[in-house]
Scaffold this active site. Structure first.
Site, short mmCIF file in Angstrom:
data_model
loop_
_atom_site.label_atom_id
_atom_site.label_comp_id
_atom_site.label_asym_id
_atom_site.label_seq_id
_atom_site.Cartn_x
_atom_site.Cartn_y
_atom_site.Cartn_z
N THR A 15 0.81 -1.22 0.00
CA THR A 15 0.00 0.00 0.00
C THR A 15 0.84 1.27 0.00
OG1 THR A 15 -1.76 -1.15 1.18
CG2 THR A 15 -1.81 1.24 1.26
N ASP A 59 1.87 -7.90 -4.28
CA ASP A 59 1.01 -7.81 -3.11
C ASP A 59 1.63 -8.69 -2.03
OD1 ASP A 59 -1.26 -8.80 -1.30
OD2 ASP A 59 -2.26 -7.24 -2.45
N SER A 60 1.61 -8.23 -0.79
CA SER A 60 2.31 -8.99 0.25
C SER A 60 1.68 -10.35 0.50
CB SER A 60 2.35 -8.19 1.55
OG SER A 60 1.07 -8.04 2.11
N ASP A 92 0.49 -6.86 5.54
CA ASP A 92 -0.18 -8.12 5.89
C ASP A 92 0.80 -9.22 6.27
OD1 ASP A 92 -2.64 -7.00 5.56
OD2 ASP A 92 -3.12 -8.01 3.68
N THR A 279 2.63 -20.79 22.05
CA THR A 279 1.32 -20.50 22.60
C THR A 279 0.45 -19.70 21.64
OG1 THR A 279 0.11 -19.41 24.40
CG2 THR A 279 2.23 -18.45 23.81
N CYS A 281 -1.65 -17.62 22.75
CA CYS A 281 -1.82 -16.31 23.40
C CYS A 281 -0.94 -15.27 22.72
CB CYS A 281 -1.46 -16.39 24.88
SG CYS A 281 -2.49 -17.55 25.82
#
Length: 348
Positions: A15, A59-60, A92, A279, A281
């Protein structure tokens, strides 16, 4: 530094490199050779700026290990000519890409700053200008004739992070990235303040840059969820030529302790597949054996990912799998910090 630092912008796509054609409202690629004319504020920076763009910007979402190699080639070919690098990619996959580059470049002595933007550079409310200007300023920063930064970093929305510690947390907010297990290396406000005690320094100051381009991409992320069937796990672990697995577990590294599930993992490990416990998390770390549900994982030889991110774990797997290491060596190097990507020791 007595002379002006030379900074190379490397544009791969994304972008940040787009401008709007106001007649058609369509986005088109920005010509980075005209960067100083388009962003005159860059003239206030104490550096010389050059740019190289991918012939066909991507594009990524299409980023892959081949493009990692292309980025590394550009840096390697220009390493002696420039004092710092700013790599522009789509946000991204930026955490994946920048993490991989951190492992691919050994004995790095110069700054490589990844950045991008949520809005195109020509938009009225764009975040691209600030991200780009400050990234170049960071790459140009010198103290006592040495670069302040000599590692791969990611700059976004007033924060400079160690790249291999980052995750993307928002597709809409300008504050798109964070690093929950490691503090920012710098913060940009009225002043640009570096947290110098946190900045990674190579121990081998006299050694030349070593490029490790060969990566093994036969890896997979296996994210556990309550009720995941053994058939699904078995199918993934039996992917032909599979070499490594990032196992996303619950909490502090916990997983089902059913006999069948553990047996599937053990069979894979016995076949030489490396399984790393990370993890799900966003912050915190894996503590193997803290609960009964992770004790068996440790016993069968699952590797402790500690507080590494999934993005960085994938990159580190790809990097280490090409090293022809023994099982013990692989475990030792994965559980050790190589580029500041994980915390070696915890105190409980």
């Amino acid at each position: 530094m007595t002379k002006k630092p030379n900074i190379l912008l490397v544009y791969t796509g994304g972008t940040i490199g787009m401008v709007k054609d106001y007649k058609t409202n369509a986005l088109k690629a920005f010509d980075f050779s005209q960067i100083v004319e388009k962003i005159p504020e860059l003239q206030q920076l104490n550096c010389n700026i050059n740019s190289i763009s991918f012939k066909d910007p991507i594009d990524s979402s299409n980023m892959n290990t081949q493009y990692y190699g292309d980025i590394v080639d550009i840096i390697n070919e220009n390493y002696l000519k420039f004092d710092g690098f700013v790599v522009l990619t789509g946000s991204d996959t930026m955490s994946y890409t920048s993490s991989a580059i951190s492992f691919m470049l050994e004995n790095l002595q110069k700054p490589i700053i990844f950045t991008g933007s949520q809005l195109p550079i020509g938009d009225l409310r764009t975040d691209a200008k600030e991200n780009l200007i400050t990234s170049i300023e960071v790459a140009s920063a010198y103290k006592n004739d040495n670069p302040v930064i000599s590692e791969v970093c990611l700059y976004f929305e007033y924060k400079l992070y160690r790249a291999n510690r980052t995750i993307k947390i928002s597709s809409e907010q300008f504050e798109a990235f964070t690093s929950l297990n490691f503090p920012p290396l710098a913060e940009s406000g009225v002043h640009l303040k570096f947290n110098e005690h946190l900045i990674y320094k190579s121990n081998k100051e006299d050694d030349k840059l070593i490029v490790r381009k060969s990566l093994v991409d036969e890896v997979v992320v296996l994210k556990l969820f309550p009720g995941i069937s053994n058939l699904v796990v078995e199918s993934i672990l039996n992917i032909p030529n599979l070499k490594g697995v990032v196992l996303e577990t619950f909490g502090a590294g916990n997983a089902p302790n059913s006999k069948d599930f553990i047996s599937l993992l053990k069979n894979a490990i016995d076949k030489g597949i490396k399984i790393v416990n990370v993890t799900q998390c966003k912050s915190g770390n894996v503590i193997m054996g803290h609960y009964d549900t992770s004790l068996l994982l440790r016993e069968i030889g699952v590797i402790n990912g500690k507080d590494i991110t999934t993005e960085s774990a994938i990159a580190k797997l790809m990097y280490l799998l090409n090293k022809n290491l023994s099982e013990d060596e692989f475990k030792k190097f994965f559980e050790k910090s190589l580029r500041g990507e994980l915390t070696d020791k915890y105190h409980f």
